[in-house]
Design a protein around this motif. Structure first.
Motif, PDB file in Angstrom:
ATOM      1  N   GLY A  90      21.736  40.900 -17.948  1.00 35.69           N
ATOM      2  CA  GLY A  90      21.451  42.149 -18.645  1.00 35.69           C
ATOM      3  C   GLY A  90      19.981  42.536 -18.660  1.00 35.69           C
ATOM      4  N   SER A  91      19.150  41.833 -17.906  1.00 33.37           N
ATOM      5  CA  SER A  91      17.721  42.145 -17.898  1.00 33.37           C
ATOM      6  C   SER A  91      17.496  43.518 -17.284  1.00 33.37           C
ATOM      7  CB  SER A  91      16.948  41.095 -17.103  1.00 33.37           C
ATOM      8  OG  SER A  91      15.602  41.499 -16.953  1.00 33.37           O
ATOM      9  N   GLY A  92      16.650  44.312 -17.901  1.00 31.56           N
ATOM     10  CA  GLY A  92      16.290  45.610 -17.359  1.00 31.56           C
ATOM     11  C   GLY A  92      14.996  45.554 -16.562  1.00 31.56           C
ATOM     12  N   ASN A  93      14.391  44.383 -16.466  1.00 30.78           N
ATOM     13  CA  ASN A  93      13.119  44.237 -15.769  1.00 30.78           C
ATOM     14  C   ASN A  93      13.379  44.043 -14.278  1.00 30.78           C
ATOM     15  OD1 ASN A  93      10.630  43.617 -14.818  1.00 30.78           O
ATOM     16  ND2 ASN A  93      10.169  42.065 -16.345  1.00 30.78           N
ATOM     17  N   LEU A  94      13.100  45.059 -13.461  1.00 27.32           N
ATOM     18  CA  LEU A  94      13.361  44.978 -12.033  1.00 27.32           C
ATOM     19  C   LEU A  94      12.151  44.495 -11.240  1.00 27.32           C
ATOM     20  CD1 LEU A  94      15.373  48.259 -11.529  1.00 27.32           C
ATOM     21  CD2 LEU A  94      16.214  45.956 -11.995  1.00 27.32           C
ATOM     22  N   VAL A  95      11.083  44.115 -11.899  1.00 22.68           N
ATOM     23  CA  VAL A  95       9.864  43.715 -11.202  1.00 22.68           C
ATOM     24  C   VAL A  95       9.981  42.305 -10.641  1.00 22.68           C
ATOM     25  CG1 VAL A  95       7.392  43.327 -11.477  1.00 22.68           C
ATOM     26  CG2 VAL A  95       8.475  45.261 -12.604  1.00 22.68           C
ATOM     27  N   THR A  96      10.677  41.435 -11.318  1.00 23.00           N
ATOM     28  CA  THR A  96      10.740  40.040 -10.896  1.00 23.00           C
ATOM     29  C   THR A  96      12.102  39.692 -10.330  1.00 23.00           C
ATOM     30  OG1 THR A  96      11.500  39.275 -13.031  1.00 23.00           O
ATOM     31  CG2 THR A  96       9.116  39.382 -12.721  1.00 23.00           C
ATOM     32  N   SER A  97      12.188  38.533  -9.724  1.00 21.38           N
ATOM     33  CA  SER A  97      13.458  38.094  -9.134  1.00 21.38           C
ATOM     34  C   SER A  97      14.551  38.003 -10.186  1.00 21.38           C
ATOM     35  CB  SER A  97      13.281  36.749  -8.441  1.00 21.38           C
ATOM     36  OG  SER A  97      12.919  35.747  -9.389  1.00 21.38           O
ATOM     37  N   GLY A  98      14.200  37.639 -11.395  1.00 22.67           N
ATOM     38  CA  GLY A  98      15.207  37.552 -12.447  1.00 22.67           C
ATOM     39  C   GLY A  98      15.848  38.893 -12.715  1.00 22.67           C
ATOM     40  N   GLY A  99      15.043  39.920 -12.865  1.00 16.96           N
ATOM     41  CA  GLY A  99      15.559  41.250 -13.126  1.00 16.96           C
ATOM     42  C   GLY A  99      16.309  41.810 -11.937  1.00 16.96           C
ATOM     43  N   ILE A 100      15.780  41.621 -10.731  1.00 15.34           N
ATOM     44  CA  ILE A 100      16.431  42.124  -9.525  1.00 15.34           C
ATOM     45  C   ILE A 100      17.762  41.416  -9.310  1.00 15.34           C
ATOM     46  CG2 ILE A 100      16.262  42.228  -7.002  1.00 15.34           C
ATOM     47  CD1 ILE A 100      13.247  42.703  -7.405  1.00 15.34           C
ATOM     48  N   TYR A 101      17.756  40.096  -9.464  1.00 13.82           N
ATOM     49  CA  TYR A 101      18.985  39.324  -9.290  1.00 13.82           C
ATOM     50  C   TYR A 101      20.057  39.829 -10.239  1.00 13.82           C
ATOM     51  CZ  TYR A 101      22.243  35.431  -9.756  1.00 13.82           C
ATOM     52  OH  TYR A 101      23.371  34.675  -9.814  1.00 13.82           O
ATOM     53  N   SER A 102      19.704  39.991 -11.492  1.00 11.86           N
ATOM     54  CA  SER A 102      20.669  40.437 -12.490  1.00 11.86           C
ATOM     55  C   SER A 102      21.145  41.854 -12.197  1.00 11.86           C
ATOM     56  CB  SER A 102      20.022  40.367 -13.875  1.00 11.86           C
ATOM     57  OG  SER A 102      20.905  40.832 -14.858  1.00 11.86           O
ATOM     58  N   TYR A 103      20.240  42.737 -11.815  1.00 12.33           N
ATOM     59  CA  TYR A 103      20.590  44.124 -11.536  1.00 12.33           C
ATOM     60  C   TYR A 103      21.543  44.220 -10.342  1.00 12.33           C
ATOM     61  CZ  TYR A 103      20.044  49.035 -10.312  1.00 12.33           C
ATOM     62  OH  TYR A 103      20.281  50.346 -10.013  1.00 12.33           O
ATOM     63  N   VAL A 104      21.218  43.520  -9.248  1.00 10.39           N
ATOM     64  CA  VAL A 104      22.051  43.567  -8.042  1.00 10.39           C
ATOM     65  C   VAL A 104      23.421  42.953  -8.314  1.00 10.39           C
ATOM     66  CG1 VAL A 104      22.287  42.680  -5.675  1.00 10.39           C
ATOM     67  CG2 VAL A 104      20.106  43.640  -6.445  1.00 10.39           C
ATOM     68  N   ARG A 105      23.441  41.808  -9.009  1.00 11.87           N
ATOM     69  CA  ARG A 105      24.712  41.146  -9.318  1.00 11.87           C
ATOM     70  C   ARG A 105      25.607  42.075 -10.136  1.00 11.87           C
ATOM     71  NH1 ARG A 105      24.341  36.374 -13.234  1.00 11.87           N
ATOM     72  NH2 ARG A 105      24.407  38.124 -14.634  1.00 11.87           N
ATOM     73  N   THR A 106      25.028  42.721 -11.132  1.00 13.12           N
ATOM     74  CA  THR A 106      25.795  43.640 -11.981  1.00 13.12           C
ATOM     75  C   THR A 106      26.310  44.818 -11.163  1.00 13.12           C
ATOM     76  OG1 THR A 106      24.481  43.014 -13.907  1.00 13.12           O
ATOM     77  CG2 THR A 106      25.679  45.099 -14.054  1.00 13.12           C
ATOM     78  N   ALA A 107      25.471  45.370 -10.295  1.00 12.70           N
ATOM     79  CA  ALA A 107      25.885  46.519  -9.476  1.00 12.70           C
ATOM     80  C   ALA A 107      27.023  46.141  -8.537  1.00 12.70           C
ATOM     81  CB  ALA A 107      24.691  47.042  -8.684  1.00 12.70           C
ATOM     82  N   ILE A 108      26.978  44.933  -7.970  1.00 13.32           N
ATOM     83  CA  ILE A 108      28.046  44.486  -7.066  1.00 13.32           C
ATOM     84  C   ILE A 108      29.363  44.330  -7.830  1.00 13.32           C
ATOM     85  CG2 ILE A 108      28.855  42.539  -5.666  1.00 13.32           C
ATOM     86  CD1 ILE A 108      25.919  42.177  -4.784  1.00 13.32           C
ATOM     87  N   PHE A 109      29.294  43.662  -8.988  1.00  8.41           N
ATOM     88  CA  PHE A 109      30.534  43.467  -9.769  1.00  8.41           C
ATOM     89  C   PHE A 109      31.124  44.797 -10.226  1.00  8.41           C
ATOM     90  CE2 PHE A 109      29.073  38.955 -10.872  1.00  8.41           C
ATOM     91  CZ  PHE A 109      29.892  38.406  -9.890  1.00  8.41           C
ATOM     92  N   GLU A 110      30.262  45.740 -10.630  1.00  8.79           N
ATOM     93  CA  GLU A 110      30.766  47.051 -11.064  1.00  8.79           C
ATOM     94  C   GLU A 110      31.409  47.781  -9.892  1.00  8.79           C
ATOM     95  OE1 GLU A 110      27.435  49.008 -12.874  1.00  8.79           O
ATOM     96  OE2 GLU A 110      27.599  47.838 -14.723  1.00  8.79           O
ATOM     97  N   ALA A 111      30.842  47.693  -8.695  1.00  8.40           N
ATOM     98  CA  ALA A 111      31.421  48.354  -7.530  1.00  8.40           C
ATOM     99  C   ALA A 111      32.754  47.716  -7.156  1.00  8.40           C
ATOM    100  CB  ALA A 111      30.441  48.265  -6.365  1.00  8.40           C
ATOM    101  N   MET A 112      32.855  46.385  -7.289  1.00 10.53           N
ATOM    102  CA  MET A 112      34.108  45.706  -6.967  1.00 10.53           C
ATOM    103  C   MET A 112      35.191  46.094  -7.952  1.00 10.53           C
ATOM    104  SD  MET A 112      32.644  41.949  -5.860  1.00 10.53           S
ATOM    105  CE  MET A 112      34.206  41.152  -6.020  1.00 10.53           C
ATOM    106  N   GLU A 113      34.865  46.168  -9.254  1.00 12.13           N
ATOM    107  CA  GLU A 113      35.848  46.531 -10.271  1.00 12.13           C
ATOM    108  C   GLU A 113      36.320  47.977 -10.067  1.00 12.13           C
ATOM    109  OE1 GLU A 113      34.056  45.810 -14.061  1.00 12.13           O
ATOM    110  OE2 GLU A 113      34.232  43.641 -13.870  1.00 12.13           O
ATOM    111  N   ALA A 114      35.431  48.853  -9.636  1.00 11.42           N
ATOM    112  CA  ALA A 114      35.779  50.266  -9.454  1.00 11.42           C
ATOM    113  C   ALA A 114      36.720  50.450  -8.257  1.00 11.42           C
ATOM    114  CB  ALA A 114      34.524  51.105  -9.262  1.00 11.42           C
ATOM    115  N   SER A 115      36.660  49.535  -7.303  1.00  4.88           N
ATOM    116  CA  SER A 115      37.494  49.669  -6.102  1.00  4.88           C
ATOM    117  C   SER A 115      38.931  49.181  -6.345  1.00  4.88           C
ATOM    118  CB  SER A 115      36.881  48.915  -4.937  1.00  4.88           C
ATOM    119  OG  SER A 115      36.915  47.524  -5.184  1.00  4.88           O
ATOM    120  N   TYR A 116      39.193  48.493  -7.473  1.00  4.75           N
ATOM    121  CA  TYR A 116      40.556  47.999  -7.747  1.00  4.75           C
ATOM    122  C   TYR A 116      41.348  49.018  -8.496  1.00  4.75           C
ATOM    123  CZ  TYR A 116      39.221  43.378  -6.140  1.00  4.75           C
ATOM    124  OH  TYR A 116      38.819  42.330  -5.373  1.00  4.75           O
TER     125      TYR A 116
END
Length: 116
Positions: A90-116
């Protein structure tokens, strides 16, 4: 018609009737020439930096003399950002790997759920 030429690159060459060329052996190398004059001594440039009010003065000295320029201090930067050092859900900080990792992971899961 015959032509005999002595050249520095071909040696002695005999041309008969403008079609047949008979080339002789190359001659011996000539003697070495005299040494040239010594060149002017080189100058290694020097660089010095001194603090001045609000910046620094750089002086470069070479064979043509001194060249001086000032580098002034810049304005203060902004306050900066907080950095995540570990991936945080849930990190909103996109500057570091932690924020980017969390943001990308969340975006992938949301896209997968939307396709079902």
């Amino acid at each position: 018609m015959a032509e005999i030429k002595l050249t520095s690159t071909e040696g002695l060459a005999l041309t008969l009737m403008d079609a047949l060329v008979i080339k002789g052996e190359d001659g011996l190398d000539g003697l070495d020439g005299a040494d040239g004059l010594d060149g002017v001594d080189g100058v290694s440039p020097t660089v010095s930096v001194e603090e001045i009010e609000g910046g620094h003065r750089v002086t470069i000295t070479d064979c043509e003399g001194e060249h001086v320029f000032d580098v002034m201090d810049g304005a203060d930067g902004s306050a900066g950002y907080d950095f995540d050092t570990e991936p945080t859900a849930g990190s909103g900080n996109l500057v570091t790997s932690g924020g980017i990792y969390s943001y990308v992971r969340t975006a992938i899961f949301e896209a997968m759920e939307a396709s079902y």
